[in-house]
Design a protein around this motif. Sequence first.
Motif, PDB file in Angstrom:
ATOM      1  N   ALA A   2       1.171  -0.877   0.110  1.00 51.69           N
ATOM      2  CA  ALA A   2       0.554   0.257   0.130  1.00 51.69           C
ATOM      3  C   ALA A   2       0.755   1.256  -0.067  1.00 51.69           C
ATOM      4  CB  ALA A   2      -1.053  -0.030   1.447  1.00 51.69           C
ATOM      5  N   ASP A   3       2.127   1.347   0.261  1.00 48.52           N
ATOM      6  CA  ASP A   3       2.855   2.691   0.297  1.00 48.52           C
ATOM      7  C   ASP A   3       3.861   2.451  -0.379  1.00 48.52           C
ATOM      8  OD1 ASP A   3       4.354   0.251   1.047  1.00 48.52           O
ATOM      9  OD2 ASP A   3       5.789   1.035   2.590  1.00 48.52           O
ATOM     10  N   VAL A   4       3.589   1.818  -1.192  1.00 49.19           N
ATOM     11  CA  VAL A   4       4.471   2.018  -2.676  1.00 49.19           C
ATOM     12  C   VAL A   4       3.353   1.787  -3.582  1.00 49.19           C
ATOM     13  CG1 VAL A   4       6.337   1.245  -3.704  1.00 49.19           C
ATOM     14  CG2 VAL A   4       6.573   0.747  -2.052  1.00 49.19           C
ATOM     15  N   PRO A   5       2.596   3.063  -3.996  1.00 45.63           N
ATOM     16  CA  PRO A   5       1.798   2.739  -5.611  1.00 45.63           C
ATOM     17  C   PRO A   5       2.315   2.565  -6.845  1.00 45.63           C
ATOM     18  CG  PRO A   5       1.676   5.001  -3.959  1.00 45.63           C
ATOM     19  CD  PRO A   5       2.159   3.815  -2.959  1.00 45.63           C
ATOM     20  N   SER A   6       2.937   3.079  -7.192  1.00 50.29           N
ATOM     21  CA  SER A   6       3.596   3.153  -8.352  1.00 50.29           C
ATOM     22  C   SER A   6       4.444   1.544  -8.879  1.00 50.29           C
ATOM     23  CB  SER A   6       5.133   4.233  -8.650  1.00 50.29           C
ATOM     24  OG  SER A   6       6.792   3.652  -7.271  1.00 50.29           O
ATOM     25  N   MET A   7       4.875   0.566  -7.519  1.00 51.22           N
ATOM     26  CA  MET A   7       5.701  -0.818  -7.739  1.00 51.22           C
ATOM     27  C   MET A   7       4.068  -0.711  -7.722  1.00 51.22           C
ATOM     28  SD  MET A   7       7.416  -2.963  -5.049  1.00 51.22           S
ATOM     29  CE  MET A   7       7.572  -4.848  -5.726  1.00 51.22           C
ATOM     30  N   GLU A   8       2.724  -0.828  -7.139  1.00 50.73           N
ATOM     31  CA  GLU A   8       1.300  -1.887  -7.726  1.00 50.73           C
ATOM     32  C   GLU A   8       1.016  -1.532  -9.173  1.00 50.73           C
ATOM     33  OE1 GLU A   8      -1.541  -0.459  -4.708  1.00 50.73           O
ATOM     34  OE2 GLU A   8      -0.392  -1.758  -2.732  1.00 50.73           O
ATOM     35  N   ALA A   9       1.228   0.185  -9.680  1.00 52.53           N
ATOM     36  CA  ALA A   9       0.617   0.534 -10.328  1.00 52.53           C
ATOM     37  C   ALA A   9       1.644  -0.233 -12.071  1.00 52.53           C
ATOM     38  CB  ALA A   9       0.840   1.526 -11.233  1.00 52.53           C
ATOM     39  N   LEU A  10       2.833  -0.557 -11.445  1.00 53.97           N
ATOM     40  CA  LEU A  10       3.452  -1.689 -12.455  1.00 53.97           C
ATOM     41  C   LEU A  10       3.281  -2.914 -12.552  1.00 53.97           C
ATOM     42  CD1 LEU A  10       6.061  -1.438 -14.995  1.00 53.97           C
ATOM     43  CD2 LEU A  10       7.274  -1.787 -12.409  1.00 53.97           C
ATOM     44  N   GLU A  11       3.025  -3.612 -11.268  1.00 53.00           N
ATOM     45  CA  GLU A  11       2.328  -4.646 -11.423  1.00 53.00           C
ATOM     46  C   GLU A  11       1.203  -5.120 -11.908  1.00 53.00           C
ATOM     47  OE1 GLU A  11       2.220  -6.838  -7.553  1.00 53.00           O
ATOM     48  OE2 GLU A  11       4.249  -6.076  -7.161  1.00 53.00           O
ATOM     49  N   ALA A  12       0.431  -3.935 -11.904  1.00 51.65           N
ATOM     50  CA  ALA A  12      -1.375  -4.713 -12.606  1.00 51.65           C
ATOM     51  C   ALA A  12      -0.668  -4.453 -14.350  1.00 51.65           C
ATOM     52  CB  ALA A  12      -1.587  -3.047 -11.908  1.00 51.65           C
ATOM     53  N   LEU A  13      -0.217  -3.585 -14.911  1.00 50.17           N
ATOM     54  CA  LEU A  13       0.361  -3.136 -15.596  1.00 50.17           C
ATOM     55  C   LEU A  13       0.484  -4.742 -16.517  1.00 50.17           C
ATOM     56  CD1 LEU A  13       1.646  -0.234 -16.190  1.00 50.17           C
ATOM     57  CD2 LEU A  13      -0.282  -0.639 -17.105  1.00 50.17           C
ATOM     58  N   LEU A  14       2.062  -5.692 -15.874  1.00 54.63           N
ATOM     59  CA  LEU A  14       2.606  -6.764 -15.807  1.00 54.63           C
ATOM     60  C   LEU A  14       0.972  -7.635 -15.753  1.00 54.63           C
ATOM     61  CD1 LEU A  14       5.857  -6.140 -13.994  1.00 54.63           C
ATOM     62  CD2 LEU A  14       5.525  -6.267 -16.818  1.00 54.63           C
ATOM     63  N   ARG A  15       0.663  -7.299 -15.198  1.00 54.43           N
ATOM     64  CA  ARG A  15      -0.096  -8.680 -15.415  1.00 54.43           C
ATOM     65  C   ARG A  15      -1.199  -8.794 -16.866  1.00 54.43           C
ATOM     66  NH1 ARG A  15      -0.614  -7.204  -9.445  1.00 54.43           N
ATOM     67  NH2 ARG A  15      -2.685  -6.131  -9.841  1.00 54.43           N
ATOM     68  N   ARG A  16      -1.433  -7.529 -16.909  1.00 53.67           N
ATOM     69  CA  ARG A  16      -2.220  -7.703 -18.157  1.00 53.67           C
ATOM     70  C   ARG A  16      -1.767  -8.632 -19.577  1.00 53.67           C
ATOM     71  NH1 ARG A  16      -4.452  -1.587 -18.087  1.00 53.67           N
ATOM     72  NH2 ARG A  16      -5.085  -2.355 -20.300  1.00 53.67           N
ATOM     73  N   LEU A  17      -0.284  -8.839 -19.237  1.00 56.02           N
ATOM     74  CA  LEU A  17       0.520  -9.048 -20.282  1.00 56.02           C
ATOM     75  C   LEU A  17       0.143 -10.657 -20.281  1.00 56.02           C
ATOM     76  CD1 LEU A  17       3.716  -7.044 -20.284  1.00 56.02           C
ATOM     77  CD2 LEU A  17       1.794  -6.926 -21.723  1.00 56.02           C
ATOM     78  N   PRO A  18       0.486 -11.377 -21.497  1.00 58.73           N
ATOM     79  CA  PRO A  18      -0.112 -13.149 -21.737  1.00 58.73           C
ATOM     80  C   PRO A  18       0.749 -13.429 -20.868  1.00 58.73           C
ATOM     81  CG  PRO A  18       0.414 -12.178 -23.870  1.00 58.73           C
ATOM     82  CD  PRO A  18       0.387 -11.047 -22.788  1.00 58.73           C
ATOM     83  N   GLY A  19       0.542 -14.564 -20.180  1.00 55.04           N
ATOM     84  CA  GLY A  19       1.555 -15.699 -19.734  1.00 55.04           C
ATOM     85  C   GLY A  19       2.003 -15.276 -18.137  1.00 55.04           C
ATOM     86  N   ILE A  20       2.095 -13.309 -17.493  1.00 55.42           N
ATOM     87  CA  ILE A  20       1.957 -13.249 -16.225  1.00 55.42           C
ATOM     88  C   ILE A  20       1.614 -13.382 -15.377  1.00 55.42           C
ATOM     89  CG2 ILE A  20       3.356 -11.203 -14.782  1.00 55.42           C
ATOM     90  CD1 ILE A  20       5.117 -10.407 -18.499  1.00 55.42           C
ATOM     91  N   GLY A  21       1.414 -14.087 -14.423  1.00 61.17           N
ATOM     92  CA  GLY A  21       0.452 -14.110 -13.484  1.00 61.17           C
ATOM     93  C   GLY A  21       0.911 -13.244 -12.130  1.00 61.17           C
TER      94      GLY A  21
END
Length: 199
Positions: A2-21
């Motif tokens: 919760a204290d690193v929103p930019s990392m959470e945003a990056l993770e959320a974008l990566l999860r939208r790619l095929p094969g990345i959970g």
Amino acid sequence: MADVPSMEALEALLRRLPGIGPRSAQRICYDLLVRKRNLLPQLAAALERAHAAVRFCERCNNLSEAPLCSICRGEQRDHSVLCIVESPADLRAIEATGVFSGDFFVLMGHLSPLDGVGPEALHLDRLSQRLAETGLQEVIFATNPTLEGEATAQFLAELVPAGITISRIAHGVPVGGELEYVDRGTLGRAMHGRRLLDE
């Protein structure tokens, strides 16, 4: 975190790619932010360049930085044979076999009514122009051997003008598999063993 929103945003974008959970996305983020921070600016610049430069080939719909891709510009290609594939990755897989020297058309997908993907998403206007070119003798459907791939091939076969041979790649490719993951030998045999679509 919760204290690193930019990392959470990056993770959320990566999860939208095929094969990345979720776990893979988290590991990639940690690796980039902890061990490979020097790659971040290079990765961002490469993404910006690709976004600005890459477009669709005006003739075959492949990815290209020029109006026509290198395959469409190739003087040694057999323009009488057209191979229709679902994605640029499928085109690349077939090209890597070295057994096909004709032209390609990339659909950028397949029919999937349940996912809301209808004929309008397959660039049929551009495909119709290509099918109308003089000298075309054979159309090979190299869509994936899935229910959607088969349905797409059957639907598109209706668009092929009379007098042009219609074939389908042989099923040496495993059912339910995707072309970009098939080994070269199997894919090469599938191209050599293609059959007429109405058989």
